[in-house]
Write a protein that holds these residues in place. Structure first.
Motif, mmCIF file in Angstrom:
data_model
loop_
_atom_site.group_PDB
_atom_site.id
_atom_site.type_symbol
_atom_site.label_atom_id
_atom_site.label_comp_id
_atom_site.label_asym_id
_atom_site.label_seq_id
_atom_site.Cartn_x
_atom_site.Cartn_y
_atom_site.Cartn_z
ATOM 1 N N SER A 1 0.782 -1.218 0.114
ATOM 2 C CA SER A 1 -0.140 -0.028 0.125
ATOM 3 C C SER A 1 0.772 1.381 0.001
ATOM 4 O O SER A 1 0.496 2.410 -0.692
ATOM 5 C CB SER A 1 -1.004 0.066 1.307
ATOM 6 O OG SER A 1 -1.684 -1.080 1.266
ATOM 7 N N HIS B 1 -2.613 6.015 4.260
ATOM 8 C CA HIS B 1 -3.135 4.623 4.389
ATOM 9 C C HIS B 1 -4.291 4.376 5.080
ATOM 10 O O HIS B 1 -5.061 3.554 4.754
ATOM 11 C CB HIS B 1 -1.639 3.977 4.584
ATOM 12 C CG HIS B 1 -1.865 2.497 4.930
ATOM 13 N ND1 HIS B 1 -2.210 1.748 6.182
ATOM 14 C CD2 HIS B 1 -2.267 1.242 4.150
ATOM 15 C CE1 HIS B 1 -2.441 0.457 6.153
ATOM 16 N NE2 HIS B 1 -2.183 0.198 4.794
ATOM 17 N N THR C 1 -6.809 6.240 5.542
ATOM 18 C CA THR C 1 -8.175 6.754 5.039
ATOM 19 C C THR C 1 -8.212 6.877 3.592
ATOM 20 O O THR C 1 -9.467 7.137 3.317
ATOM 21 C CB THR C 1 -8.088 8.365 5.336
ATOM 22 O OG1 THR C 1 -6.857 9.062 4.849
ATOM 23 C CG2 THR C 1 -7.874 8.522 7.207
ATOM 24 N N ALA C 2 -7.273 6.351 2.964
ATOM 25 C CA ALA C 2 -7.461 6.728 1.304
ATOM 26 C C ALA C 2 -7.920 7.912 0.870
ATOM 27 O O ALA C 2 -8.455 8.162 -0.217
ATOM 28 C CB ALA C 2 -8.461 5.520 0.740
ATOM 29 N N MET D 1 -11.439 4.151 20.599
ATOM 30 C CA MET D 1 -11.164 3.786 19.179
ATOM 31 C C MET D 1 -9.824 4.291 19.125
ATOM 32 O O MET D 1 -8.802 3.442 18.292
ATOM 33 C CB MET D 1 -12.127 4.516 18.330
ATOM 34 C CG MET D 1 -13.476 3.734 18.028
ATOM 35 S SD MET D 1 -14.428 4.748 16.744
ATOM 36 C CE MET D 1 -13.715 3.889 15.288
ATOM 37 N N THR E 1 -9.485 -8.547 3.339
ATOM 38 C CA THR E 1 -9.465 -10.003 3.395
ATOM 39 C C THR E 1 -10.467 -10.626 4.148
ATOM 40 O O THR E 1 -10.846 -11.680 3.704
ATOM 41 C CB THR E 1 -7.929 -10.543 4.052
ATOM 42 O OG1 THR E 1 -7.792 -9.728 5.301
ATOM 43 C CG2 THR E 1 -6.866 -10.008 3.476
ATOM 44 N N VAL F 1 -11.001 -0.056 3.919
ATOM 45 C CA VAL F 1 -10.200 1.198 3.260
ATOM 46 C C VAL F 1 -9.107 0.711 2.700
ATOM 47 O O VAL F 1 -8.214 -0.289 3.445
ATOM 48 C CB VAL F 1 -10.110 2.126 4.511
ATOM 49 C CG1 VAL F 1 -9.384 1.933 5.579
ATOM 50 C CG2 VAL F 1 -9.615 3.519 3.922
ATOM 51 N N GLY F 2 -8.408 1.357 1.752
ATOM 52 C CA GLY F 2 -7.251 1.230 1.564
ATOM 53 C C GLY F 2 -6.718 1.062 -0.140
ATOM 54 O O GLY F 2 -7.805 1.135 -0.836
ATOM 55 N N PHE F 3 -5.740 0.474 -0.198
ATOM 56 C CA PHE F 3 -4.977 0.442 -1.468
ATOM 57 C C PHE F 3 -4.888 -0.965 -2.241
ATOM 58 O O PHE F 3 -4.651 -1.159 -3.362
ATOM 59 C CB PHE F 3 -3.758 1.192 -1.754
ATOM 60 C CG PHE F 3 -3.930 2.507 -1.002
ATOM 61 C CD1 PHE F 3 -4.080 3.593 -2.253
ATOM 62 C CD2 PHE F 3 -3.952 2.991 -0.037
ATOM 63 C CE1 PHE F 3 -4.437 5.017 -1.992
ATOM 64 C CE2 PHE F 3 -4.238 4.308 0.307
ATOM 65 C CZ PHE F 3 -4.570 5.327 -0.514
ATOM 66 N N VAL F 4 -4.736 -2.114 -1.404
ATOM 67 C CA VAL F 4 -4.678 -3.377 -2.212
ATOM 68 C C VAL F 4 -5.966 -4.129 -1.782
ATOM 69 O O VAL F 4 -6.499 -4.175 -0.315
ATOM 70 C CB VAL F 4 -3.524 -3.924 -1.174
ATOM 71 C CG1 VAL F 4 -3.141 -5.437 -1.695
ATOM 72 C CG2 VAL F 4 -2.181 -3.199 -1.364
ATOM 73 N N ARG G 1 -11.709 3.367 -2.834
ATOM 74 C CA ARG G 1 -11.030 3.119 -1.708
ATOM 75 C C ARG G 1 -11.247 3.597 -0.448
ATOM 76 O O ARG G 1 -10.431 2.858 0.510
ATOM 77 C CB ARG G 1 -9.596 3.832 -2.281
ATOM 78 C CG ARG G 1 -8.814 3.296 -3.462
ATOM 79 C CD ARG G 1 -7.924 4.303 -3.796
ATOM 80 N NE ARG G 1 -6.834 3.572 -4.568
ATOM 81 C CZ ARG G 1 -5.710 4.361 -5.232
ATOM 82 N NH1 ARG G 1 -5.613 5.455 -4.876
ATOM 83 N NH2 ARG G 1 -4.895 3.576 -5.952
ATOM 84 N N LYS G 2 -12.078 4.514 -0.356
ATOM 85 C CA LYS G 2 -12.367 5.114 1.031
ATOM 86 C C LYS G 2 -13.388 3.936 1.759
ATOM 87 O O LYS G 2 -13.957 3.220 1.245
ATOM 88 C CB LYS G 2 -13.196 6.363 1.029
ATOM 89 C CG LYS G 2 -12.111 7.495 0.474
ATOM 90 C CD LYS G 2 -12.769 8.754 0.541
ATOM 91 C CE LYS G 2 -11.692 9.909 0.154
ATOM 92 N NZ LYS G 2 -12.527 11.173 0.198
ATOM 93 N N SER H 1 -13.055 2.331 9.858
ATOM 94 C CA SER H 1 -13.573 2.007 10.985
ATOM 95 C C SER H 1 -14.838 3.051 11.509
ATOM 96 O O SER H 1 -15.758 2.423 11.779
ATOM 97 C CB SER H 1 -12.548 1.863 12.146
ATOM 98 O OG SER H 1 -11.516 0.927 12.096
ATOM 99 N N PRO H 2 -14.369 4.302 11.529
ATOM 100 C CA PRO H 2 -15.562 5.345 11.814
ATOM 101 C C PRO H 2 -16.578 5.304 10.822
ATOM 102 O O PRO H 2 -17.797 5.440 11.521
ATOM 103 C CB PRO H 2 -14.986 6.547 11.900
ATOM 104 C CG PRO H 2 -13.493 6.428 11.773
ATOM 105 C CD PRO H 2 -13.216 5.143 11.065
#
Lengths: 207, 207
Positions: free
Chosen positions: A12, A38, A40-41, A75, B132, B156-159, B181-182, B185-186
């Motif tokens: 990432s 990473h 939050t994108a 959190m 995953t 969230v993220g890139f992979v 991508r967005k 957790s919140p």
């Protein structure tokens, strides 16, 4: 590269680096910005982060010396706990856990923050949710003989958030702020996690 | 208005309503979008949210009937715990807590998710971090005789994040997705909290 992070995290980071391009940040600031993106994108955070001079160095030294970390909410605490366990095992507290009931006219996080301040005035503070907690912390800092090691100012939202960040900006306190309305628990946690990794790698350089 | 939320939250909602304007969402969808924006200060989520037909009603009925809630990570769990305690006291689990060690070739959240699925196949699932875990959940859903009450797909993220959301989109499962991508957790917590409030107000209408 460090074993503190999962291989997927490094994949990432490589994607983020490609898309971010050049930024007016030094190497450590970049490492923090990258981890926030990473989490939050959201690439806008690259331009919202503000680092006071020496703030990263102050935090790294404190974290390496087992400085406590105080968050506003659970959190943020849970977002940090994993990296703390893999690095310096810093004592880690959520202010809200110190206030089962709020003091009159205060929120629970604000009440808990004031109680944490009595115990740990030189901690690393990470505020990712509650502007009331950040405002209370700013009042404490304004009269403190020794400032805390770092204040991460990253509450999120629409009421008192910008005001709380402006109050922090006016103080001569080591600080990493997220300007504007944005912020949040993953943002505050990412900033502290990036600092823990920097502090760890500083003591455990790769051969 | 409901006493489930702090007065500051209602002030924030009023600001969001003014700035959001008209959206192609029904009343319940709007309540969810508003709470996600409240948690992130990111108005882009209004256009990223996707609700499958009947998903909100399925989740409301399940939550009112003490359905378990399974999250991928503890940050999502802690973002929901407060509202669960004020409403239906649903059993609440983080998948990662079911996997001190990952199975070979799998992540901890994926391993834990598979164990939760064995116990609670009809839960409300809220994935705010780990693609995953969402991919593993999709595989389980594809062959389930009865689908879960809801899948919140907000990693969230890139992979693998977009891939995991596409896998969910192809399933005939009640789902609320955050496209692209967005997520986070919140965001996952805000969606579940909004559903808990809707479910509570449905049973406790204001006079």
């Amino acid at each position: 590269m460090t074993e503190l992070d999962h291989p997927i995290t490094h994949q990432s980071f490589a994607i983020i680096d490609r898309e971010l391009g050049e930024l007016p940040l030094n190497e450590k600031e970049f490492a923090i910005a990258r981890r926030v993106i990473h989490a939050t994108a959201d690439f806008e955070f690259a331009s919202l982060l503000h680092f006071s001079p020496g703030s990263i160095e102050s935090a790294i030294a404190a974290l390496q010396n087992s400085c406590p970390i105080v968050t506003d909410v659970n959190m943020v605490k849970h977002g940090i706990a994993g990296m703390v366990a893999k690095t310096f095992n810093n004592p880690l507290f959520a202010a809200i856990d110190f206030a089962a009931e709020p003091l009159p006219g205060k929120t629970r996080t604000e009440t808990g923050l004031l109680r944490c301040w009595e115990r740990y005035p030189q901690a690393v503070y990470a505020i990712g949710n509650a502007p009331t907690a950040l405002l209370a912390l700013c009042k404490c800092c304004a009269t403190a003989p020794v400032p805390p090691a770092l204040v991460v100012g990253a509450p999120v939202g629409f009421v008192s958030v910008i005001e709380s960040k402006k109050a922090l900006a006016q103080l001569p306190v080591a600080q990493i702020r997220v300007e504007g309305r944005k912020g949040g628990s993953p943002v505050a946690a990412a900033i502290v996690n990036a600092l823990l990794v920097l502090a760890w790698n500083d003591l455990n350089p790769k051969l």
